[in-house]
Motif scaffolding. Structure first.
Motif, short mmCIF file in Angstrom:
data_model
loop_
_atom_site.label_atom_id
_atom_site.label_comp_id
_atom_site.label_asym_id
_atom_site.label_seq_id
_atom_site.Cartn_x
_atom_site.Cartn_y
_atom_site.Cartn_z
N UNK A 155 0.84 -1.20 0.00
CA UNK A 155 0.00 0.00 0.00
C UNK A 155 0.87 1.26 0.00
N UNK A 156 1.94 1.26 0.82
CA UNK A 156 2.82 2.42 0.87
C UNK A 156 3.49 2.68 -0.47
N UNK A 157 3.94 1.62 -1.14
CA UNK A 157 4.59 1.78 -2.44
C UNK A 157 3.59 2.31 -3.48
N UNK A 158 2.38 1.75 -3.49
CA UNK A 158 1.36 2.23 -4.43
C UNK A 158 1.02 3.70 -4.19
N UNK A 159 0.91 4.10 -2.94
CA UNK A 159 0.63 5.49 -2.63
C UNK A 159 1.77 6.39 -3.10
N UNK A 160 3.00 5.93 -2.93
CA UNK A 160 4.17 6.68 -3.37
C UNK A 160 4.17 6.82 -4.89
N UNK A 161 3.82 5.75 -5.58
CA UNK A 161 3.77 5.77 -7.05
C UNK A 161 2.70 6.76 -7.52
N UNK A 162 1.52 6.69 -6.92
CA UNK A 162 0.42 7.59 -7.30
C UNK A 162 0.82 9.04 -7.08
N UNK A 163 1.44 9.33 -5.94
CA UNK A 163 1.86 10.70 -5.65
C UNK A 163 2.94 11.17 -6.62
N UNK A 164 3.85 10.26 -7.01
CA UNK A 164 4.89 10.61 -7.97
C UNK A 164 4.28 10.97 -9.32
N UNK A 165 3.28 10.22 -9.73
CA UNK A 165 2.60 10.53 -10.99
C UNK A 165 1.94 11.90 -10.92
N UNK A 166 1.29 12.20 -9.82
CA UNK A 166 0.66 13.52 -9.65
C UNK A 166 1.72 14.62 -9.67
N UNK A 167 2.86 14.37 -9.06
CA UNK A 167 3.92 15.38 -9.05
C UNK A 167 4.44 15.67 -10.45
N UNK A 168 4.61 14.63 -11.24
CA UNK A 168 5.09 14.83 -12.60
C UNK A 168 4.09 15.55 -13.49
N UNK A 169 2.80 15.42 -13.18
CA UNK A 169 1.75 16.04 -13.97
C UNK A 169 1.35 17.42 -13.46
N UNK A 170 1.93 17.87 -12.35
CA UNK A 170 1.53 19.13 -11.71
C UNK A 170 1.68 20.31 -12.67
N UNK A 171 0.67 21.17 -12.67
CA UNK A 171 0.68 22.38 -13.49
C UNK A 171 0.73 23.65 -12.63
N UNK A 172 0.47 23.51 -11.35
CA UNK A 172 0.50 24.64 -10.43
C UNK A 172 1.40 24.28 -9.25
N UNK A 173 1.90 25.31 -8.59
CA UNK A 173 2.82 25.08 -7.48
C UNK A 173 2.15 24.32 -6.35
N UNK A 174 0.89 24.63 -6.04
CA UNK A 174 0.21 23.96 -4.94
C UNK A 174 -0.02 22.49 -5.24
N UNK A 175 -0.20 22.17 -6.53
CA UNK A 175 -0.38 20.77 -6.90
C UNK A 175 0.88 19.96 -6.64
N UNK A 176 2.03 20.55 -6.94
CA UNK A 176 3.29 19.84 -6.69
C UNK A 176 3.53 19.68 -5.19
N UNK A 177 3.23 20.71 -4.41
CA UNK A 177 3.43 20.60 -2.97
C UNK A 177 2.51 19.54 -2.35
N UNK A 178 1.28 19.46 -2.83
CA UNK A 178 0.37 18.42 -2.33
C UNK A 178 0.89 17.04 -2.70
#
Length: 541
Positions: A93-116
């Protein structure tokens, strides 16, 4: 909330031999590497992130700090969750959550999105990292087999920062800054796919989640880490810094009070009654401060003084990762013969010597003449230590408390790094300001009218005056880092005491029951006779 208790088998928590153990170690080490290097892989990409997402200079540091805060604050809860819910399940579960967050970070278009996304990455890392360490205790037999596994895990933990700098330089220079996040996606998915095949689920120990303990410890650690981060940016007299420290003290004292009364604490306080384990935690705090500081300030030096590109700077740290791995291999092979104390003491002394050597750097230093030698000495010393520290932190702990023990070790490493780095940055800032006064006088004594006008306009000292200020601050920071390493050496020499039972476990000669109570089954040696349980546990009553 009570976790369901899975049906316990004869060897639910006992390690087993098999050809799959090598792949299991690869899976566990890959997860730890992914989590650890993410602390530094982003550093080299920060200028590109700032341009792409419009971060201000002040807010840019939160790209790193958002990960640090959640990672450090939730480690204890992550470690305990594996004990109650099953370590393999929580690990995945921890690895999957890390993967999902990494994908969101790479797709971030705003600064707050990357910080989240970075905050969510920290949550995933805090769940996966301590669970990965505790999986070693249930996958590999005590003795040489587990020593080698801990050697690999410790080398990855210690060398991950250097590898992150190298990987960040390669990805930014050859691809794009977003790939420092996207690269985690295929690696994490491969880990999740391989885990059920090569790693067995541990026994789910019945118990309740210590929610109040989790809440107070998480808030206390988050505020403590935030206080040090804030101090490095705004100073130790800043009102928010002092408020964060004050609130952290309140929450951490409340945490201790809760744990003392809890029947199933998230962090069994009896672990700290062991002299060796308390010494290990103290050493990890100080050594993490030293290694975080070394990488941070050397990155500044090689890029701003030596003029290295991000890619070249990353390759400059490659020898450190190699020598850390060599040191870890030497220690894991010789531990059964000599015990952990010599490697802990000698390793800390070598680390202090390497940092002391780095204090000699100045504006005329070169990589081959002034950087490579001390970093090799430092790296070999760190490799020797981390194997022993990791092994002693979890050695002799009952299976039901392995997650908590590894969580504390990871927490001390993270908090020590944040704490120490903020102290070193403060030392750097003070020394730089003092040196600036000296260099400004020298500059004004020789500057032309046009140079003086440019200085008044920009406030920046031209070469070589500006470089002298930077190197003076970096040298002072290395002095403070060496003090941290000397403290670790003193703890190793004075506090750590190796007992005969410790050597028996390292040599695989002690037969230990795999479960948590008498009559739980056979010893790990495979015999049918009842084994003597030498693991620590809470005192009766």
């Amino acid at each position: 909330m009570t976790a369901d208790h899975a049906t316990s088998s004869e060897s639910a928590d006992s390690p087993r031999r098999g050809r799959g153990n090598g792949i299991a170690l690869l899976v566990i080490a890959s997860c730890q590497l992914m989590v650890v290097l993410d602390i530094t892989i982003v550093n080299i990409a920060l200028p590109h992130i700032q341009t792409a997402l419009g971060f201000s200079t002040e807010n840019l540091s939160w790209v790193v700090n958002a990960y640090t805060l959640t990672f450090g604050g939730l480690l204890l809860l992550g470690g305990r969750s594996g004990d109650i819910l099953g370590r393999r399940r929580v690990f995945m579960f921890g690895v999957l959550l890390f993967v999902f967050a990494s994908l969101l970070g790479g797709l971030a278009q705003e600064s707050w999105q990357l910080l989240a996304a970075r905050s969510l990455q920290g949550v995933g890392g805090a769940i996966a990292s301590p669970t990965a360490l505790s999986l070693i205790t249930t996958t590999f037999r005590e003795g040489p087999e587990r020593n080698r596994a801990f050697g690999v895990f410790a080398a990855v933990s210690a060398g991950g920062s250097a590898i992150g700098l190298l990987a960040g330089g390669v990805l930014v220079e050859w691809l794009d800054w977003r790939w420092v996040f996207f690269v985690n996606v295929p690696i994490g998915l491969l880990i999740v796919l391989a885990t059920p095949r090569f790693i067995r689920e541990s026994e789910r120990h019945p118990g309740r989640f210590d929610l109040l303990g989790a809440l107070t410890s998480t808030l206390g650690m988050v505020l403590l880490v935030y206080g040090f981060i804030r101090a490095s940016e705004e100073g130790w007299s800043d009102s928010l810094t002092l408020g964060a420290f004050g609130a952290a003290v309140v929450f951490l004292l409340a945490f201790v009070a809760v744990e003392r009364r809890s029947r199933q604490p998230i962090t069994p306080l009896w672990m700290f009654r062991d002299r060796n384990r308390s010494g290990v935690y103290a050493m990890m705090l100080s050594l993490s401060a030293a290694i975080f500081g070394m990488f941070f300030f050397l990155t500044l030096f090689v890029q701003n003084i030596l003029g290295f590109s991000p890619l070249k700077a990353g390759f400059a740290f490659l020898p450190v990762s190699v020598i850390i791995a060599i040191g870890a291999g030497v220690a894991s092979n010789l531990l059964p013969r000599f015990g952990p104390k010599p490697f802990m003491a000698v390793g800390a002394i070598l680390a202090a010597a390497g940092l002391g050597w780095l204090t000699l750097t100045d504006v005329h230093s070169t990589y081959l003449g002034s950087i490579l030698g001390p970093t090799i000495v430092f790296g070999f010393g760190m490799g020797l230590q981390f194997v022993s520290l990791t092994l002693m932190a979890v050695s002799g702990v009952r299976q039901r408390d392995a997650g908590a023990a590894s969580g504390i070790l990871n927490a001390t490493q993270q908090v020590g790094g944040s704490l120490g780095l903020s102290v070193l940055v403060t030392v750097f800032g003070t020394a730089s300001r003092n040196e600036t006064t000296v260099q400004v006088r020298k500059f004004l004594a020789t500057a032309t009218p046009q140079q003086r006008l440019e200085f008044r306009r920009t406030g920046q000292l031209p070469p070589p005056f500006g470089e002298q200020v930077l190197t003076s601050g970096i040298s002072s920071a290395f002095v403070a880092a060496a003090v941290f390493a000397v403290f670790a050496a003193l703890v190793a020499l004075v506090v750590i005491q190796v007992r005969p039972s410790d050597l028996e476990r390292l040599q695989g000669g002690a037969a230990l029951v795999p479960a948590d109570g008498p009559g739980a089954g056979e010893g790990v040696g495979g015999g049918s006779a009842p084994a003597r349980d030498t693991r620590e546990g809470p005192p009766p009553g």
